[in-house]
Design a protein around this motif. Structure first.
Motif, mmCIF file in Angstrom:
data_model
loop_
_atom_site.group_PDB
_atom_site.id
_atom_site.type_symbol
_atom_site.label_atom_id
_atom_site.label_comp_id
_atom_site.label_asym_id
_atom_site.label_seq_id
_atom_site.Cartn_x
_atom_site.Cartn_y
_atom_site.Cartn_z
ATOM 1 N N ALA A 24 -13.720 3.069 1.791
ATOM 2 C CA ALA A 24 -13.120 4.234 2.447
ATOM 3 C C ALA A 24 -11.922 4.730 1.635
ATOM 4 O O ALA A 24 -11.781 5.927 1.368
ATOM 5 C CB ALA A 24 -12.693 3.878 3.868
ATOM 6 N N PHE A 25 -11.084 3.770 1.221
ATOM 7 C CA PHE A 25 -9.937 4.138 0.383
ATOM 8 C C PHE A 25 -10.423 4.738 -0.929
ATOM 9 O O PHE A 25 -9.935 5.774 -1.383
ATOM 10 C CB PHE A 25 -9.098 2.900 0.065
ATOM 11 N N VAL A 47 -11.530 8.317 -0.635
ATOM 12 C CA VAL A 47 -10.437 9.294 -0.588
ATOM 13 C C VAL A 47 -9.897 9.538 -1.993
ATOM 14 O O VAL A 47 -9.733 10.689 -2.430
ATOM 15 C CB VAL A 47 -9.314 8.792 0.345
ATOM 16 N N ILE A 89 -0.760 9.910 -5.975
ATOM 17 C CA ILE A 89 -1.210 9.411 -4.679
ATOM 18 C C ILE A 89 -2.662 8.936 -4.783
ATOM 19 O O ILE A 89 -3.014 7.880 -4.257
ATOM 20 C CB ILE A 89 -1.053 10.508 -3.601
ATOM 21 N N LEU A 123 -2.632 5.569 -6.380
ATOM 22 C CA LEU A 123 -2.131 4.509 -5.506
ATOM 23 C C LEU A 123 -3.144 4.175 -4.413
ATOM 24 O O LEU A 123 -3.316 3.010 -4.061
ATOM 25 C CB LEU A 123 -0.803 4.937 -4.900
ATOM 26 N N LEU A 126 -4.833 0.653 -3.760
ATOM 27 C CA LEU A 126 -4.905 0.093 -2.409
ATOM 28 C C LEU A 126 -6.333 -0.351 -2.096
ATOM 29 O O LEU A 126 -6.543 -1.401 -1.454
ATOM 30 C CB LEU A 126 -4.464 1.164 -1.422
ATOM 31 N N LEU A 158 -12.549 -1.578 9.336
ATOM 32 C CA LEU A 158 -12.498 -0.192 8.855
ATOM 33 C C LEU A 158 -11.397 0.580 9.567
ATOM 34 O O LEU A 158 -10.610 1.296 8.944
ATOM 35 C CB LEU A 158 -13.857 0.469 9.071
ATOM 36 N N LEU A 204 -8.114 2.274 8.009
ATOM 37 C CA LEU A 204 -7.781 3.694 8.184
ATOM 38 C C LEU A 204 -6.360 3.838 8.719
ATOM 39 O O LEU A 204 -5.636 4.770 8.337
ATOM 40 C CB LEU A 204 -8.790 4.360 9.115
ATOM 41 N N LEU A 209 -4.263 3.508 5.788
ATOM 42 C CA LEU A 209 -4.359 4.722 4.973
ATOM 43 C C LEU A 209 -3.500 5.832 5.577
ATOM 44 O O LEU A 209 -2.784 6.547 4.876
ATOM 45 C CB LEU A 209 -5.827 5.152 4.891
ATOM 46 N N MET A 213 5.733 5.512 -2.704
ATOM 47 C CA MET A 213 4.384 4.962 -2.598
ATOM 48 C C MET A 213 4.289 3.626 -3.326
ATOM 49 O O MET A 213 3.625 2.700 -2.857
ATOM 50 C CB MET A 213 3.376 5.948 -3.188
ATOM 51 N N ILE A 267 3.144 0.088 -1.857
ATOM 52 C CA ILE A 267 2.106 -0.823 -2.359
ATOM 53 C C ILE A 267 2.655 -2.248 -2.441
ATOM 54 O O ILE A 267 1.994 -3.216 -2.029
ATOM 55 C CB ILE A 267 1.642 -0.367 -3.764
#
Lengths: 316, 223
Positions: free
Chosen positions: A180-181, A184, A299, A302, A306, B15, B19, B22, B105, B109
Motif C-alpha cells: 500500500a505504501f 502511493v 515525500i 520517504l 517506509l 493494512l 494506513l 501513512l 519526514m 522515519i
C-alpha cells in the motif's frame, strides 16, 4: 530454455506496447476532456498527430550536433526495450534473463540522459532550462522508484520483474500493507516521471514552468514524432509496471497461449481503469510550483522507505 | 464475505494500521489546515474499521461499541467542531511548519524505526492476533507528538493531540482487545471536553495576540 511460446509472448508484448501506447495517451486525454466537460478529440488523436509529424519535414538548427539527430531513436529504443522487460501478458519472457528491475531503471535513466543532452544540444535557453529541471526531477524520482521495486523484491526474493509478478500473482490472495505504501510512492513517482499535472503540465507550451515540453521545443517532423511516441511508451511502461506490481491478477503463467489470449482483455481493462484514474488525479490537482517538486518527490522517497521498513519489521 | 473476512482479518487489520501510519505521515507533511482536519477524520475512520475487525476476530462485543464511539466522535463530531471553529476564527490560511517538510519526514522515519524496535520485545509477549499493530500504534503516537512540536499554530497542535489519542486507542485494541467500556467512555468525554475548552482558548489567544501562533504565549510574564 527459451521456448517458442515465450518468444512469441515476448514479441507480442513488444508490438502491443509500441502500437497501443499512443492509444493509452489518447484515452487519458479523452478522460480528462470528459472530466472537464469538454467533448475531447477521441482516443485516436495521438495516432493522427504522429502520422502528421512523420509526414512533415525535419527542420534542424544550424549548430545541431549528430547527437541531436540520433537522440530520438535512442530514446525510443530505450523505452521500447523497457516495455519489453515489464511483464504485461505473460511471465515467461526470454528477455527477463537479461534485465531485471534495476536494469529497467537504468534504461529509463539512459533515455532521460539522452533527452536532456538533446535538450541542451542546440543551446537555447528553454532547452537547457527544461533539461536541468528534468534531471532534478529524475534524480529525486529514481531512488524512490528503486525503493518501490526493492520492496516488491523483498516480498518475492528476486529482482527479476517476471519472478516478482509471478510470485505476487500466483500467491493466494494475501494483503501486503507494505505494498500500500509502495503504491502511493509509485503513483507519486510516475506522476513526476511522466510529466503529469502536479509536477509538469503535458498540455502546455506557454508557461515558463514546463519541463518536458521545454526540452523538445527544438524538435520537429519525424524526430518529434519519435519523441512523442516515446513519451506515450513511457506512460505505458509506467502504467504496466504499476499494474504488474500492485494488481498482477490475470497475467498468464508460463507459456500457454490460451492464458495470453485471456490476459489481453484483462490488461486492456486494467489500463482503461488506470488511465481514467490518472485523468481523475490530474483533474483534481493543481500544478505545483517547480520548487515544490523536490518536496513532493522527497515525500515519495520517504513513503517508499517506509514501505521497506514495514516490510522488514512488520511482515517478516 | 464473512469467510473472506475471517481468513484475512489479521492482514486487513495490519493494512488498516499501516494506513493509519501513512495518514499520520500525510498529516505531518500537510500544510493546509482544512486538509489536515479531513486527514484526521480519515484516520479516525481507519481506526474504526480496524476496531470492528478486531472485534470480529476476537468476538469481543464491547469493541463494536468502541468502534461506534470512534465513528461518532472522531469521524463526525470532532471534525465538525473543528471545521466550525475554523470558519468562526476565519483561519483558512496555510499552516506554516517550523522546520522544512523533508527534515520533519526524516525525523518521522527515525521515530518509526525507534518505535518498531522498542515494541519488538513487548509484541513477542502479546498473544493477540494484532501484535504487530503495537509498533505502528506507538509510531503514530510519536508522529503526533512530533506534529505538535513542529507546528506553531494552535489548531494543528490540537489536531496533533487528537491524532495522538487515535494512536493510543489503536495500541489498546491491538495489545489487549480494548480498554474497559467505562474508561473508553471517560477518555472520549475527556477528548470532547478538551476540544471544546481548547476551542474557547483559541478565541482567547486570538483576542489577545491577533494570531493563533502559540509562540506568542512564550512572552506571557507576570509583571
Amino acid at each position: 530454455m527459451t521456448s517458442a511460446a515465450g518468444l512469441a509472448a515476448q514479441f507480442a508484448e513488444l508490438i502491443l506496447a509500441v502500437l497501443l501506447a499512443p492509444m493509452l495517451t489518447g484515452w487519458v486525454n479523452q478522460c480528462r476532456a470528459w472530466l472537464q466537460n469538454r467533448s475531447g478529440p477521441g482516443v485516436l488523436q495521438p495516432y493522427r498527430m504522429l502520422l502528421k509529424l512523420f509526414r512533415k519535414e525535419v527542420v534542424l538548427a544550424h549548430n545541431a550536433s549528430p547527437l541531436f539527430r540520433i537522440a530520438p531513436y535512442v530514446i525510443f529504443a530505450c523505452l521500447a526495450l523497457s516495455a519489453a522487460i515489464v511483464p504485461t501478458l505473460s511471465t515467461d519472457l526470454p528477455l527477463n534473463a537479461a534485465a531485471d528491475a534495476i536494469a529497467l531503471v537504468g534504461l529509463l535513466a539512459l533515455a532521460r540522459m539522452f533527452i536532456s543532452l538533446a535538450g541542451m544540444d542546440v543551446g537555447t535557453a528553454f532547452g537547457s532550462l527544461g533539461a536541468r529541471r528534468e534531471m532534478m526531477v529524475g534524480f529525486l524520482a529514481e531512488p524512490a522508484l528503486l525503493m518501490v521495486l526493492f520492496t516488491a523484491s523483498l516480498i518475492s526474493h528476486s529482482t527479476s520483474l517476471a519472478t516478482i509478478v509471478g510470485t505476487l500473482a500466483k500467491n493466494e490472495f494475501v494483503i501486503y500493507p507494505s505494498l500500500a505504501f509502495a503504491g502511493v510512492a509509485f503513483t507519486m513517482v510516475s506522476l513526476a516521471e511522466n510529466a503529469r499535472i502536479p509536477v509538469d503540465n503535458p498540455a502546455t507550451h506557454l508557461e515558463l514552468t514546463m519541463i518536458h515540453e521545454a526540452m523538445v521545443l527544438e524538435y520537429s517532423g519525424r524526430h518529434l514524432a519519435m519523441i512523442e511516441w516515446a513519451a506515450s511508451l513511457k506512460l505505458f511502461v509506467y502504467s504496466c509496471m504499476g499494474l504488474a506490481l500492485f494488481v498482477p491478477f490475470g497475467i498468464a503463467e508460463g507459456g500457454d497461449s490460451a492464458g495470453i489470449l485471456l490476459a489481453l482483455p484483462v490488461l486492456a481493462a486494467k489500463l482503461a481503469v488506470g488511465g481514467a484514474l490518472l485523468a481523475l488525479i490530474e483533474t483534481l490537482s493543481a500544478k505545483m510550483r517547480i520548487f515544490r517538486a523536490p518536496e513532493f518527490l522527497g515525500i515519495a522517497f520517504l513513503v517508499a522507505v517506509l514501505a521497506m521498513l514495514v516490510r522488514v519489521l512488520l511482515e517478516s | 464475505m464473512l469467510h473472506f473476512l475471517s481468513l484475512h482479518a489479521a492482514e486487513l487489520i495490519n493494512l488498516c494500521a499501516s494506513l493509519i501510519l501513512l495518514i499520520a505521515f500525510a498529516m505531518l507533511a500537510q500544510r493546509k489546515i482544512l486538509a489536515l482536519i479531513n486527514l484526521f477524520a480519515a484516520q479516525g475512520l481507519m481506526l474504526c474499521v480496524s476496531t470492528v475487525l478486531v472485534a470480529f476476530v476476537s468476538g469481543q462485543a464491547h469493541l463494536y461499541w468502541s468502534a461506534l464511539l470512534t465513528l461518532v466522535l472522531k469521524v463526525l463530531l470532532l471534525p465538525w467542531i473543528l471545521h466550525r471553529l475554523i470558519r468562526k476564527l476565519n483561519v483558512k490560511w496555510d499552516v506554516e511548519t517550523l522546520f522544512n517538510v523533508s527534515t520533519t519526514m526524516i525525523v518521522g522515519i527515525v521515530l518509526v524505526i525507534l518505535a518498531f524496535n522498542l515494541v519488538q520485545p513487548v509484541s513477542q509477549l502479546a498473544g493477540a492476533v494484532t501484535k504487530s499493530t503495537l509498533g505502528i500504534a506507538l509510531a503514530s503516537v510519536l508522529l503526533a507528538f512530533l506534529m505538535m512540536i513542529t507546528r506553531s499554530k494552535a489548531v494543528p497542535q490540537v489536531v496533533g493531540f487528537l491524532a495522538m489519542e487515535n494512536g493510543l486507542v489503536l495500541a489498546a485494541t491491538g495489545a489487549t482487545h480494548g480498554m474497559p467500556m467505562v474508561i473508553e467512555f471517560g477518555i472520549a468525554l475527556d477528548v470532547l471536553v478538551g476540544v471544546l475548552i481548547l476551542g474557547v482558548f483559541f478565541f482567547q489567544i486570538r483576542e489577545r495576540f491577533d494570531s493563533l501562533d502559540t509562540r506568542h504565549l512564550e512572552k506571557l510574564k507576570e509583571t
